[in-house]
Design a protein around this motif. Sequence first.
Motif, PDB file in Angstrom:
ATOM      1  N   ASN A 251     -81.288  -4.960 -11.429  1.00 12.95           N
ATOM      2  CA  ASN A 251     -80.444  -6.144 -11.616  1.00 12.95           C
ATOM      3  C   ASN A 251     -81.274  -7.374 -11.290  1.00 12.95           C
ATOM      4  O   ASN A 251     -82.397  -7.275 -10.789  1.00 12.95           O
ATOM      5  N   ASP A 252     -80.729  -8.559 -11.563  1.00 11.00           N
ATOM      6  CA  ASP A 252     -81.554  -9.767 -11.498  1.00 11.00           C
ATOM      7  C   ASP A 252     -81.895 -10.209 -10.080  1.00 11.00           C
ATOM      8  O   ASP A 252     -82.690 -11.136  -9.890  1.00 11.00           O
ATOM      9  N   LYS A 253     -81.332  -9.558  -9.056  1.00  7.84           N
ATOM     10  CA  LYS A 253     -81.669  -9.916  -7.680  1.00  7.84           C
ATOM     11  C   LYS A 253     -82.831  -9.087  -7.120  1.00  7.84           C
ATOM     12  O   LYS A 253     -83.325  -9.363  -6.024  1.00  7.84           O
ATOM     13  N   LEU A 254     -83.249  -8.053  -7.852  1.00  8.59           N
ATOM     14  CA  LEU A 254     -84.318  -7.176  -7.377  1.00  8.59           C
ATOM     15  C   LEU A 254     -85.671  -7.689  -7.855  1.00  8.59           C
ATOM     16  O   LEU A 254     -85.922  -7.784  -9.060  1.00  8.59           O
ATOM     17  N   ALA A 255     -86.534  -8.007  -6.908  1.00 11.42           N
ATOM     18  CA  ALA A 255     -87.879  -8.459  -7.267  1.00 11.42           C
ATOM     19  C   ALA A 255     -88.693  -7.283  -7.789  1.00 11.42           C
ATOM     20  O   ALA A 255     -88.615  -6.167  -7.266  1.00 11.42           O
ATOM     21  N   GLU A 256     -89.479  -7.526  -8.818  1.00  9.88           N
ATOM     22  CA  GLU A 256     -90.336  -6.483  -9.381  1.00  9.88           C
ATOM     23  C   GLU A 256     -91.470  -6.163  -8.415  1.00  9.88           C
ATOM     24  O   GLU A 256     -91.998  -7.054  -7.747  1.00  9.88           O
TER      25      GLU A 256
END
Length: 338
Positions: A184-189
């Motif tokens: 999801n967009d809150k997880l840093a790659e």
Amino acid sequence: MFIRKNLSDKFNPAVSHVNNTYNSVDASGAAIVIIHNNEVVAENYWGNHSKEKDARPVREDTQFHVASVRKSYIGFAVAFAMHNGYITSIDDEVTTYLPTLDSALLNGTTIRHLLTHTHGLREADGEICREFAAGQSWAYRGINISLLTRIVKETTGKTVSEILTEYVFEPLGFTETGWYAQQNDKLAEVIRDTDNPIWKTHASTAGDEMNMYVSARELAKWGYLHLKQGFINGEQVVNSEIVRFATSLQSPQTIDVDLPQNGFLWFVKDLPAQKTEIGEQVPKGSYQILGYTGVAVLVIPKHDVVAVRMFNSFGSPDGFDYLSDIRAFGDTVMECLP
């Protein structure tokens, strides 16, 4: 969990240290949060979730892959099982709870050995084999984690993530901590040279895989929960005995004094061991856990401090001394104190 914010420039050297490390490793983002005397005294964020041009900036709600820092949550689940009588003693042999394992191979291997990396087991080609006799040395292998998560499930009937969610995350309102099956967009790659799927998400969210992501502010609160022995905002949310089990020295006396020392997977500061990951200036009674992504949480009870640093790097570049760097992080935090 509410912690008042009162930012102080006294901790700027620690902030600078994390910023310097961020610029020395292959990461696209970083963060630091420090709690001192029940206040957030430092909180900084750098960079973006990935190296993509339109990547989301790192913010308060950004969740970093914590790698081996997840082991502190697994240690908590084992301490919970012990406190509630599901496990009689950490000196019980592993085969007491996992009787289908090879009793000859695991002879004498206890839960204490699993918790303190002194079990002497390793996994090769899908088979468990012995590297050294249990309790005679120290080695950082993954097999102990899979065995511990199995013991938790067999004894309590709950997964690690179910225990943490029910007894910690929900009571304290944690919404930025968990194991993830989907991006999801809150997880840093995680920035890495190779496409290794275990450093992303995983179908299992039971707490037995390396797919845990936590925000810097909630990792600091996790450390603060331990610092305060489970007593938060006027309430004993977690029994103090669980925290005491997890964060006190549990390593067997049979290992060399210069080997790392552990509680329930936490690294603890006791004797001045040469191979510790904790800084020289950090006092006895402190404890810390470090992940392969550079994420770390350090708790210093003597000075009422929790210090968290976050990166999204996969390991360290050639020539970078990660052990020296993490020790220097703790020492720099100590130098910031009055």
